[in-house]
Design an enzyme around this catalytic site. Sequence first.
Site, PDB file in Angstrom:
ATOM      1  N   TYR A  97       1.244  -1.099  -0.119  1.00  0.00           N
ATOM      2  CA  TYR A  97       0.190  -0.337  -0.119  1.00  0.00           C
ATOM      3  C   TYR A  97       0.917   1.768  -0.059  1.00  0.00           C
ATOM      4  CZ  TYR A  97      -4.638   2.625   0.688  1.00  0.00           C
ATOM      5  OH  TYR A  97      -6.030   3.093   0.676  1.00  0.00           O
ATOM      6  N   LYS A 129      -3.302   8.449   3.081  1.00  0.00           N
ATOM      7  CA  LYS A 129      -4.799   8.003   4.027  1.00  0.00           C
ATOM      8  C   LYS A 129      -4.493   8.741   5.285  1.00  0.00           C
ATOM      9  CE  LYS A 129      -7.323   5.842   1.340  1.00  0.00           C
ATOM     10  NZ  LYS A 129      -8.145   6.916   0.030  1.00  0.00           N
TER      11      LYS A 129
END
Length: 256
Positions: free
Chosen positions: A157, A164
Amino acid sequence: MGFLSGKKALITGVASERSIATGITEAFAREGAELAFTYQGDKLKSRVEELAHAHGSELVLPLDVTRDNEIEAVFGSLKDVWGGIDIVIHSIGFAPRELLQGGYLESVTREGYALAHDISAYSFAALGKAARPLMQGRDASLLTLTYLGAVRAVPMYNVMGPAKASLEANVRFMAAELGAEGIRVNGISAGPIKTLAAAGIKGFRGMLGAAEKMSALRRNVTIEEVGNTAAFLSSDLASGITGEILYVDAGYNIMG
Ligand code: 0WD
């Protein structure tokens, strides 16, 4: 009568029929919201128009969130047509594909980091800034989509994790500032779902498989489930909830 009837909602981030924003659209339409949409780039225009028309909406506007003039134009049009707005859905994320493979430090670059944060995190604040004057006195709501990688070092990720994390901090800072104006700000942390954005992450199948095996419900979530939660969180049924990240992940994040 649906629980969103009378609400005017802007939905961003429709890129295909599998987009989370498409699931949100279906739930919002079912619950009676009046809808407007944005699309990024001419390639997506006709697809988003089709979805809009299917739900009786003619309000389809171009928006690349890296462009301030486009953000301004979207809210200018909404002001002209609607006068005000009750709900904004931010379902937008991006990082250069090369940064979503290999190790984090191996792949990260100054430019890629800046772009991922600009499109995936700053854009939520930018939409909030632009929507704020149109949301006065309306019990309004801003909602974004986030992922577990904000709080855990999920393999591959990579740069989207810090992006995020920044987005989730934006939820809290925006909620604190806008609360006095009756505007709520929340995030949904969705489990992995096969969409175009997800296809860019190397090893995404592994994330889907792990979620299926390890989540409390032993399955993955659907865009319909995320859509229903988005409808609830954006509605007056959730009037006491703000600054919150709500997990719609079949209980993956609670497992030891
Ligand atoms: O597993 C997943 N799919 C999860 C997605 C789990 C948890 C969270 N999310 C998040 C994503 O990070 C994103 O914030 O949900 C949001 C929506 O993502 P999605 O529905 O999975 O992906 P997709 O259908 O690809 O829609 C995202 C769209 C872009 O699609 P493409 O595929 O063209 O990159 O974000 C939009 C674009 O339409 N987008 C932009 N919109 C305006 N300006 C921009 C931009 N600069 N860049 C991307």
